[in-house]
Design a protein around this motif. Structure first.
Motif, PDB file in Angstrom:
ATOM      1  N   GLU A  51       1.165  -1.280   0.290  1.00 39.80           N
ATOM      2  CA  GLU A  51      -0.064  -0.266  -0.085  1.00 39.80           C
ATOM      3  C   GLU A  51       0.729   1.401   0.356  1.00 39.80           C
ATOM      4  OE1 GLU A  51      -3.388   0.539   2.861  1.00 39.80           O
ATOM      5  OE2 GLU A  51      -4.524  -1.406   1.538  1.00 39.80           O
ATOM      6  N   GLY A  52       0.665   2.462   0.466  1.00 37.96           N
ATOM      7  CA  GLY A  52       1.334   3.664   0.341  1.00 37.96           C
ATOM      8  C   GLY A  52       1.436   3.782  -1.048  1.00 37.96           C
ATOM      9  N   PRO A  53       1.384   4.166  -2.411  1.00 41.56           N
ATOM     10  CA  PRO A  53       2.454   4.645  -2.988  1.00 41.56           C
ATOM     11  C   PRO A  53       2.661   5.611  -3.042  1.00 41.56           C
ATOM     12  CG  PRO A  53       0.170   4.123  -3.694  1.00 41.56           C
ATOM     13  CD  PRO A  53       0.364   3.592  -2.553  1.00 41.56           C
ATOM     14  N   CYS A  54       3.973   6.267  -3.354  1.00 40.15           N
ATOM     15  CA  CYS A  54       4.315   7.999  -3.159  1.00 40.15           C
ATOM     16  C   CYS A  54       5.265   7.850  -4.065  1.00 40.15           C
ATOM     17  CB  CYS A  54       4.862   8.396  -2.081  1.00 40.15           C
ATOM     18  SG  CYS A  54       4.358  10.077  -2.238  1.00 40.15           S
ATOM     19  N   PHE A  55       5.070   9.068  -4.834  1.00 40.30           N
ATOM     20  CA  PHE A  55       6.732   9.712  -5.646  1.00 40.30           C
ATOM     21  C   PHE A  55       6.980  10.223  -4.550  1.00 40.30           C
ATOM     22  CE2 PHE A  55       4.117   7.301  -9.282  1.00 40.30           C
ATOM     23  CZ  PHE A  55       5.001   6.567  -9.832  1.00 40.30           C
ATOM     24  N   ASP A  56       8.925   9.999  -5.659  1.00 37.78           N
ATOM     25  CA  ASP A  56       9.705  11.849  -4.650  1.00 37.78           C
ATOM     26  C   ASP A  56       9.902  12.328  -6.246  1.00 37.78           C
ATOM     27  OD1 ASP A  56      11.838   9.982  -6.650  1.00 37.78           O
ATOM     28  OD2 ASP A  56      12.673   9.471  -4.657  1.00 37.78           O
ATOM     29  N   SER A  57      10.513  13.805  -5.918  1.00 32.94           N
ATOM     30  CA  SER A  57      10.437  14.449  -7.210  1.00 32.94           C
ATOM     31  C   SER A  57      11.841  13.937  -8.415  1.00 32.94           C
ATOM     32  CB  SER A  57      11.950  15.154  -6.500  1.00 32.94           C
ATOM     33  OG  SER A  57      12.859  15.190  -5.836  1.00 32.94           O
ATOM     34  N   ALA A  58      12.912  12.760  -7.940  1.00 30.06           N
ATOM     35  CA  ALA A  58      13.107  11.819  -9.204  1.00 30.06           C
ATOM     36  C   ALA A  58      12.600  11.263  -9.897  1.00 30.06           C
ATOM     37  CB  ALA A  58      14.211  11.147  -8.491  1.00 30.06           C
ATOM     38  N   GLY A  59      11.451  10.999  -9.508  1.00 29.11           N
ATOM     39  CA  GLY A  59      10.525   9.363 -10.453  1.00 29.11           C
ATOM     40  C   GLY A  59      10.692   8.220  -9.766  1.00 29.11           C
ATOM     41  N   ASN A  60      11.273   8.133  -8.149  1.00 25.45           N
ATOM     42  CA  ASN A  60      11.555   6.657  -7.857  1.00 25.45           C
ATOM     43  C   ASN A  60       9.627   6.597  -6.644  1.00 25.45           C
ATOM     44  OD1 ASN A  60      14.017   5.913  -8.295  1.00 25.45           O
ATOM     45  ND2 ASN A  60      14.069   7.417  -7.142  1.00 25.45           N
ATOM     46  N   GLU A 271       1.494  10.246 -10.212  1.00 27.44           N
ATOM     47  CA  GLU A 271       3.919  10.895 -10.825  1.00 27.44           C
ATOM     48  C   GLU A 271       3.349  12.463 -10.912  1.00 27.44           C
ATOM     49  OE1 GLU A 271       5.434   9.539 -14.265  1.00 27.44           O
ATOM     50  OE2 GLU A 271       5.478   8.001 -13.773  1.00 27.44           O
ATOM     51  N   ARG A 272       4.384  12.958  -9.701  1.00 29.58           N
ATOM     52  CA  ARG A 272       4.792  14.557 -10.025  1.00 29.58           C
ATOM     53  C   ARG A 272       5.581  14.858 -10.978  1.00 29.58           C
ATOM     54  NH1 ARG A 272       6.612  16.191  -4.522  1.00 29.58           N
ATOM     55  NH2 ARG A 272       6.161  14.506  -3.396  1.00 29.58           N
ATOM     56  N   HIS A 273       5.136  16.030 -11.180  1.00 31.29           N
ATOM     57  CA  HIS A 273       5.745  16.883 -12.789  1.00 31.29           C
ATOM     58  C   HIS A 273       4.272  16.988 -13.558  1.00 31.29           C
ATOM     59  CE1 HIS A 273       9.601  16.971 -10.659  1.00 31.29           C
ATOM     60  NE2 HIS A 273       9.782  15.870 -11.364  1.00 31.29           N
ATOM     61  N   ASN A 274       3.176  17.148 -13.045  1.00 30.93           N
ATOM     62  CA  ASN A 274       2.247  17.625 -14.153  1.00 30.93           C
ATOM     63  C   ASN A 274       1.560  16.179 -14.859  1.00 30.93           C
ATOM     64  OD1 ASN A 274       2.344  19.783 -13.167  1.00 30.93           O
ATOM     65  ND2 ASN A 274       3.520  21.181 -14.758  1.00 30.93           N
ATOM     66  N   SER A 275       1.650  14.443 -13.684  1.00 28.12           N
ATOM     67  CA  SER A 275       1.612  13.789 -15.159  1.00 28.12           C
ATOM     68  C   SER A 275       0.193  13.650 -15.373  1.00 28.12           C
ATOM     69  CB  SER A 275       2.762  13.242 -14.387  1.00 28.12           C
ATOM     70  OG  SER A 275       2.724  11.736 -14.964  1.00 28.12           O
ATOM     71  N   VAL A 295      -6.317  13.248 -17.403  1.00 28.85           N
ATOM     72  CA  VAL A 295      -6.655  14.559 -16.509  1.00 28.85           C
ATOM     73  C   VAL A 295      -5.250  14.822 -15.384  1.00 28.85           C
ATOM     74  CG1 VAL A 295      -7.430  16.499 -14.950  1.00 28.85           C
ATOM     75  CG2 VAL A 295      -8.964  15.357 -16.359  1.00 28.85           C
ATOM     76  N   ALA A 296      -4.458  15.529 -15.660  1.00 27.52           N
ATOM     77  CA  ALA A 296      -3.192  15.166 -15.082  1.00 27.52           C
ATOM     78  C   ALA A 296      -3.339  15.416 -12.900  1.00 27.52           C
ATOM     79  CB  ALA A 296      -2.577  16.634 -15.075  1.00 27.52           C
ATOM     80  N   GLY A 297      -2.379  14.465 -12.181  1.00 33.48           N
ATOM     81  CA  GLY A 297      -2.640  14.692 -11.118  1.00 33.48           C
ATOM     82  C   GLY A 297      -2.041  15.824 -10.199  1.00 33.48           C
ATOM     83  N   TYR A 298      -3.224  16.074  -9.414  1.00 35.52           N
ATOM     84  CA  TYR A 298      -3.011  17.780  -8.296  1.00 35.52           C
ATOM     85  C   TYR A 298      -1.685  17.395  -7.355  1.00 35.52           C
ATOM     86  CZ  TYR A 298      -3.434  22.044  -6.322  1.00 35.52           C
ATOM     87  OH  TYR A 298      -3.473  23.403  -5.771  1.00 35.52           O
ATOM     88  N   GLU A 302       2.788  21.327  -6.951  1.00 36.92           N
ATOM     89  CA  GLU A 302       3.063  21.541  -7.870  1.00 36.92           C
ATOM     90  C   GLU A 302       2.124  22.034  -8.603  1.00 36.92           C
ATOM     91  OE1 GLU A 302       4.344  17.784  -9.523  1.00 36.92           O
ATOM     92  OE2 GLU A 302       6.735  18.141  -8.297  1.00 36.92           O
ATOM     93  N   PRO A 303       1.649  23.479  -7.964  1.00 36.35           N
ATOM     94  CA  PRO A 303       0.279  23.689  -8.917  1.00 36.35           C
ATOM     95  C   PRO A 303      -0.313  23.743 -10.078  1.00 36.35           C
ATOM     96  CG  PRO A 303       1.364  25.300  -7.855  1.00 36.35           C
ATOM     97  CD  PRO A 303       1.486  24.751  -7.857  1.00 36.35           C
ATOM     98  N   ASN A 304       0.859  23.335 -10.996  1.00 34.16           N
ATOM     99  CA  ASN A 304       0.101  24.211 -12.526  1.00 34.16           C
ATOM    100  C   ASN A 304       0.144  23.385 -13.085  1.00 34.16           C
ATOM    101  OD1 ASN A 304       0.541  26.979 -11.613  1.00 34.16           O
ATOM    102  ND2 ASN A 304       2.691  27.084 -11.436  1.00 34.16           N
ATOM    103  N   ALA A 305      -1.049  22.401 -12.634  1.00 35.56           N
ATOM    104  CA  ALA A 305      -0.592  21.180 -13.968  1.00 35.56           C
ATOM    105  C   ALA A 305      -0.994  20.778 -14.447  1.00 35.56           C
ATOM    106  CB  ALA A 305      -0.644  19.487 -13.248  1.00 35.56           C
ATOM    107  N   SER A 306      -1.205  20.697 -15.704  1.00 34.24           N
ATOM    108  CA  SER A 306      -2.179  20.649 -16.951  1.00 34.24           C
ATOM    109  C   SER A 306      -2.910  19.607 -17.536  1.00 34.24           C
ATOM    110  CB  SER A 306      -1.741  21.689 -18.412  1.00 34.24           C
ATOM    111  OG  SER A 306      -0.730  20.432 -18.077  1.00 34.24           O
ATOM    112  N   ILE A 307      -4.056  19.460 -18.237  1.00 41.25           N
ATOM    113  CA  ILE A 307      -5.489  18.582 -18.687  1.00 41.25           C
ATOM    114  C   ILE A 307      -4.441  18.018 -20.039  1.00 41.25           C
ATOM    115  CG2 ILE A 307      -6.998  18.146 -19.811  1.00 41.25           C
ATOM    116  CD1 ILE A 307      -8.577  20.584 -18.458  1.00 41.25           C
TER     117      ILE A 307
END
Length: 309
Positions: A51-60, A271-275, A295-298, A302-307
Motif C-alpha cells: 500500500e501507500g504508493p508515493c513518488f519522490d521528485s526524482a520519479g522513484n 506521478e509528480r511533474h504534472n503527470s 487529467v493530471a494529478g494535483y 506543484e499547482p500548475n499542472a495541465s489537462i
C-alpha cells in the motif's frame, strides 16, 4: 430530459511486481501467522500486502509492505530495492517537497523514515492516549495531516510540522481510511470504508471543520480506500474488489479503471511533474499497475499542472 454520459472505461496495465526474493513464502510460519493478518484479515495467509504508493521528485516510487514492516523503493525502470525494514506496520506514506518520508504506522504512530532507513516516531498518540492504528496521511500546503483508527469511533488528526502540535479534527468516523485535500485546500475528503462513503469536511477560518457530510455514497467492493485529486478538482477513489473510479466536482462518475479479476486496488498515486500517469497498488497480489488518466494529478507543491491530451 437530462442524461448523463456513461463513464469512460480505462484499462490499467501491469507496471511491476514484487520480486520473488522479497515474497514471503505463503506456507512459511512467518507468512501464515503474522499478527497483522490475524487482526486485520482474520488470519488469512499473506506473503506481502503493498500500500501507500508515493513518488519522490526524482520519479522513484515508494510502497509499504504492511505485515512485514518493509518499505520498498521502485526506480522509474521498475527495479526494486529495500529502503527500510523495521518493527512496525507501515500503512500510508508520503514524501514531502523537501524529500522527507512520513509514514502512518498502524502500530507506532506517525513515523519519519531517515535516509538510513531508521524509523523515528514523531507522535504516537493524542493527549496521553495512544493511537489505535494510524492508517493514512495527506500533506497540506502549510503542514502535515494524518488519519487512522480503524474502528467506528475513528478520528482524523492534524499534525503541525513546526509547532509539533497535534489536533483532533474529526471524531466518530466508522473506519476512516484514505484522505485528501481539495485543490484549494478548503475541504478535506475522507474515505469512510465501513459505510462505503466519502465524507467532505469544509474548513472554517479558525482551522476547524463545519457542516461535515457525505459527498459520495458508493456501492460494491470492499469500501473506499486510497484517494487522489486531479487539477480539475476530480476525485479518484480506489475501491478494493471493484476498481478505481473518477468523479467530477459534482460527484458524477466520469471514468472507471478496470483491473483483472481478483485484483485488490487499494491505493493510488499520480506521478509528480504534472503527470497524468497514475499507479495502483494491487495489495493482495504484490502488483503495481499503471494507467493514463484523462487529467493530471494535483499536488499542492506543484499547482500548475495541465489537462492531459
Amino acid at each position: 430530459m437530462f442524461y448523463l454520459d456513461p463513464p469512460v472505461l480505462l484499462d490499467a496495465q501491469p507496471f511491476t511486481s514484487l520480486p520473488d526474493k522479497w515474497v514471503v513464502p505463503g506456507t512459511s510460519a512467518a507468512a501464515g501467522a503474522t499478527e497483522w493478518a490475524n487482526n486485520i484479515l482474520a488470519g488469512k495467509t499473506v506473503s506481502s500486502f503493498l500500500e501507500g504508493p508515493c513518488f519522490d521528485s526524482a520519479g522513484n516510487l515508494y510502497v509499504v509492505d504492511i505485515p512485514f514492516g518493509r518499505i520498498f523503493r521502485i526506480a522509474p525502470d521498475g527495479s526494486w530495492s529495500l529502503f527500510a525494514s523495521y518493527d512496525g506496520w507501515p500503512n500510508g506514506l508520503k514524501v514531502t517537497s523537501d524529500g522527507r518520508i512520513l509514514v502512518a504506522d498502524h502500530r507506532q504512530g506517525l513515523v519519519e523514515i531517515t535516509e538510513t532507513g531508521k524509523a523515528v516516531v514523531l507522535v504516537s498518540g493524542y493527549r496521553g492516549e495512544r493511537f489505535r492504528g494510524l492508517n493514512d496521511l495527506t500533506l497540506s500546503p502549510d503542514g502535515w495531516g494524518q488519519s487512522g483508527l480503524q474502528e467506528p469511533s475513528g478520528y482524523v488528526y492534524r499534525y503541525h510540522r513546526i509547532s509539533k502540535v497535534i489536533e483532533r479534527v474529526l471524531s466518530n468516523i466508522p473506519s476512516p481510511n484514505g484522505l485528501v485535500l481539495s485543490t484549494d485546500a478548503t475541504r478535506l475528503l475522507v474515505a469512510v470504508t465501513r459505510t462505503n462513503a466519502i465524507w467532505r469536511a469544509p474548513f472554517v477560518l479558525d482551522g476547524g471543520v463545519s457542516k461535515v457530510g457525505a459527498f459520495l455514497n458508493l456501492s460494491g467492493g470492499g469500501g473506499p480506500d486510497g484517494l487522489a485529486v486531479d487539477v480539475e478538482g476530480g476525485l479518484v477513489v480506489a475501491q478494493p474488489g471493484l476498481g478505481v473510479l473518477r468523479f467530477d466536482t459534482a460527484g458524477v462518475l466520469t471514468h472507471f479503471v478496470q483491473l483483472p479479476p481478483g485484483s485488490s486496488p487499494s491505493n493510488i498515486a499520480f506521478e509528480r511533474h504534472n503527470s497524468c500517469r497514475m499507479v495502483i497498488t494491487d495489495s493482495a497480489n504484490g502488483i503495481i499497475y499503471a494507467v493514463e488518466m484523462p487529467v493530471a494529478g494535483y499536488l499542492h507543491e506543484e499547482p500548475n499542472a495541465s489537462i492531459c491530451k
